[in-house]
Structure formats: structure tokens, C-alpha cells
Design a protein around this motif. Structure first.
Motif, PDB file in Angstrom:
ATOM      1  N   MET A  42       0.826  -1.216   0.000  1.00 30.07           N
ATOM      2  CA  MET A  42       0.000   0.000   0.000  1.00 30.07           C
ATOM      3  C   MET A  42       0.855   1.258   0.000  1.00 30.07           C
ATOM      4  SD  MET A  42      -2.897   1.105   2.781  1.00 30.07           S
ATOM      5  CE  MET A  42      -3.748   2.660   2.645  1.00 30.07           C
TER       6      MET A  42
ATOM      7  N   LEU B 203      -5.520   6.674 -11.831  1.00 27.59           N
ATOM      8  CA  LEU B 203      -6.235   5.664 -11.068  1.00 27.59           C
ATOM      9  C   LEU B 203      -6.428   4.369 -11.845  1.00 27.59           C
ATOM     10  CD1 LEU B 203      -8.842   7.969  -9.312  1.00 27.59           C
ATOM     11  CD2 LEU B 203      -6.865   6.853  -8.285  1.00 27.59           C
TER      12      LEU B 203
ATOM     13  N   THR C   5      -4.971   3.358  -5.327  1.00 26.54           N
ATOM     14  CA  THR C   5      -6.264   3.705  -4.754  1.00 26.54           C
ATOM     15  C   THR C   5      -6.395   5.225  -4.639  1.00 26.54           C
ATOM     16  OG1 THR C   5      -5.481   3.660  -2.464  1.00 26.54           O
ATOM     17  CG2 THR C   5      -6.241   1.570  -3.424  1.00 26.54           C
ATOM     18  N   ALA C   6      -7.634   5.682  -4.456  1.00 27.93           N
ATOM     19  CA  ALA C   6      -7.874   7.109  -4.277  1.00 27.93           C
ATOM     20  C   ALA C   6      -7.165   7.630  -3.030  1.00 27.93           C
ATOM     21  CB  ALA C   6      -9.379   7.375  -4.188  1.00 27.93           C
TER      22      ALA C   6
ATOM     23  N   GLU D 153      -4.340   6.466  -1.711  1.00 22.98           N
ATOM     24  CA  GLU D 153      -2.911   6.565  -1.989  1.00 22.98           C
ATOM     25  C   GLU D 153      -2.588   7.772  -2.845  1.00 22.98           C
ATOM     26  OE1 GLU D 153      -1.724   1.803  -1.910  1.00 22.98           O
ATOM     27  OE2 GLU D 153      -2.525   2.740  -3.726  1.00 22.98           O
TER      28      GLU D 153
END
Length: 275
Positions: free
Chosen positions: A1, A92, A97-98, A100
Motif C-alpha cells: 500500500m 487511477l 487507490t484514491a 494513496e
């Protein structure tokens, strides 16, 4: 992540370093802070830093006007600019992810803003150390740290604007409005309310509420955090002895400033919709 997050952060920072944004802002801070430190008391026939309190108080005024504007200009188009250029969906489309994307942009811009702030005030710190010794660095270090916190709070607000708006021009206009409101209008409105209600039965209650309303402005939190006593703060804001004792605690005021960094960023993360 964390891999994509730091990739986005590094990209934002490299762009600011490549176009010399960090260097330009650091030079602006250095020039203005040196001028204020040396010539702030020129009207009294004194040149050079003669008092740590006077120097920090003068620099506080510089920071309140300059740092929020720089932070808002830095971050207002972070998301809406990508959306207008059509690159938001492309970003994206990658394994990103939004959260991140937004957190990475904030981290990269925050690093650039922090580097420019620390670099801009470093030379004045050296001068104060030579003039007043190592003890002066403790208070001056707190001032620089809180200046960085003020910038990060307005950077969070800028990212929130960038998330909520769909047009870059509207985001820039709202950023200017936000600067005027927090830096100029807020305190004038508060003082006007105090003057209008002075002498009335409700005046004390209004004053008590107004004291706590100072926490609703990150610029006022920063100002109180860098004053040397509650008496100075009370005189500055026209609140006399109505300021709560908690306002004298750097810890509580520091937490209030931290809240202004976290809350707008959390709201931006919650409202961020890529489409």
C-alpha cells in the motif's frame, strides 16, 4: 500500500525541486525574515535583532500573511488540475487507490513546503544563535515548527478545495477567499462583535465564546502559540482576561494546530470521488 503512495509523493516533490519552487520560496522567506529581523525596530533607531521576543513577534506577522497564501497556491489544483487535464482517470487506472493518490500528493507537497520553510528561516536562526545563545534556539525552533504546521493546515484546506471543486478557476478563487477569511476577515469580525456587545449583559458571554472561537482559525492558533504570555494574547485579540488557561499550554495549542492539519485532509479523503 505504501509503495504507490510514496511514488506519488516523490513525483510531486521532484516536480517542485525541478522547477525550483522550493528554492524560490526559501529565498522569499530568507529575504523577508532577514529584513524584518534587522530593520523591524528601525523606527526606534535600532538596527539588528535586539530582542528575541520582538524578532519572533515580527516574524509571526510575516508568517501569518505569507505562509497560508503559499500553501493555498501550492495545493489548490492538486486534484482538480489532474481532473481538468484528464490525467486523474489515467492515474487511477494504475494499481493505485484514491487514498494513496491523495495522501501521496499531500505528502509530496508537504515535504516541499516544509523544506522551503526550514530553509527560509535557517539563516535567521543562525543570527539569533550568535546574538542570544543556544537558549534562543528553543523558542525559535518552536516558532519554525509551528510555522510549518500552519502551512500544512492550509495545505490540507487547499487539498479539500481541490477535491470539492470541478474547475481549476473556481478552486483558485475559493483559495483566495479562504485566505482573506482566515487572515483578514475572521479577526475583524470577531473584534467587531466584541465591540458591539461591550457593556451589555451578554457581553461577558460573547467574550467567553469569542475566546474559544479563536480555535476555529488556524492563523489565530498559530499566533497564540507563539506569544509569550496570555496577557499578550488578550491584548492582541481584545479579550482581556477571558482567554482560557488552556491557551497558555503549547501542548494544547499544538494539538489544535494538528487538528487543523488532520481534519481537512480526512474530510478530503472522505469526499474524494475520482469520477
Amino acid at each position: 500500500m505504501t509503495g504507490p503512495l510514496f511514488t506519488i509523493a516523490g513525483k510531486e516533490l521532484r516536480e517542485r525541486l525541478r522547477n525550483r519552487w522550493v528554492l524560490a520560496v526559501a529565498l522569499v522567506f530568507t529575504i523577508f525574515s532577514l529584513l524584518i529581523s534587522y530593520f523591524g525596530a528601525a523606527q526606534q533607531g535600532v538596527v539588528g535583532p535586539r530582542s528575541l521576543e520582538l524578532t519572533v513577534s515580527s516574524l509571526v506577522s510575516l508568517v501569518i500573511y505569507l505562509v497560508p497564501m503559499i500553501a493555498l497556491l501550492l495545493g489548490f489544483d492538486a486534484i482538480v488540475g489532474e481532473r481538468e487535464r484528464g490525467s486523474l482517470e489515467l492515474l487511477l487506472a494504475h494499481p493505485l487507490t484514491a487514498f494513496e493518490l491523495l495522501a501521496g500528493k499531500f505528502l509530496g507537497l508537504a515535504t516541499a513546503l516544509t523544506l522551503s520553510t526550514l530553509g527560509g528561516f535557517a539563516l535567521v536562526g543562525v543570527l539569533l544563535f550568535r546574538q542570544f545563545g543556544s537558549e534562543a534556539l528553543w523558542h525559535y525552533g518552536g516558532f519554525v515548527l509551528s510555522s510549518t504546521g500552519l502551512g500544512l493546515s492550509f495545505l490540507s484546506l487547499a487539498l479539500l478545495l481541490s477535491v470539492l471543486t470541478r474547475e481549476r478557476t473556481r478552486a483558485s478563487g475559493l483559495a483566495i477567499v479562504l485566505w482573506f477569511f482566515f487572515v483578514l476577515v475572521f479577526d475583524l469580525a470577531l473584534l467587531g462583535t466584541l465591540v458591539a456587545t461591550s457593556g451589555s449583559e451578554a457581553g461577558a458571554r460573547v467574550g467567553d465564546a469569542a475566546a474559544w472561537l479563536l480555535l476555529a482559525n488556524p492563523a489565530d492558533v498559530f499566533r497564540i502559540l507563539n506569544l509569550f504570555s496570555l496577557e499578550q494574547a488578550g491584548g492582541l485579540f481584545g479579550l482581556g482576561a477571558l482567554l482560557p488557561p488552556a491557551f497558555a499550554s503549547p501542548l494544547w495549542m499544538g494539538l489544535a494546530l494538528l487538528g487543523w492539519i488532520v481534519a481537512p485532509l480526512a474530510l478530503a479523503l472522505w469526499r474524494f470521488k475520482p469520477s
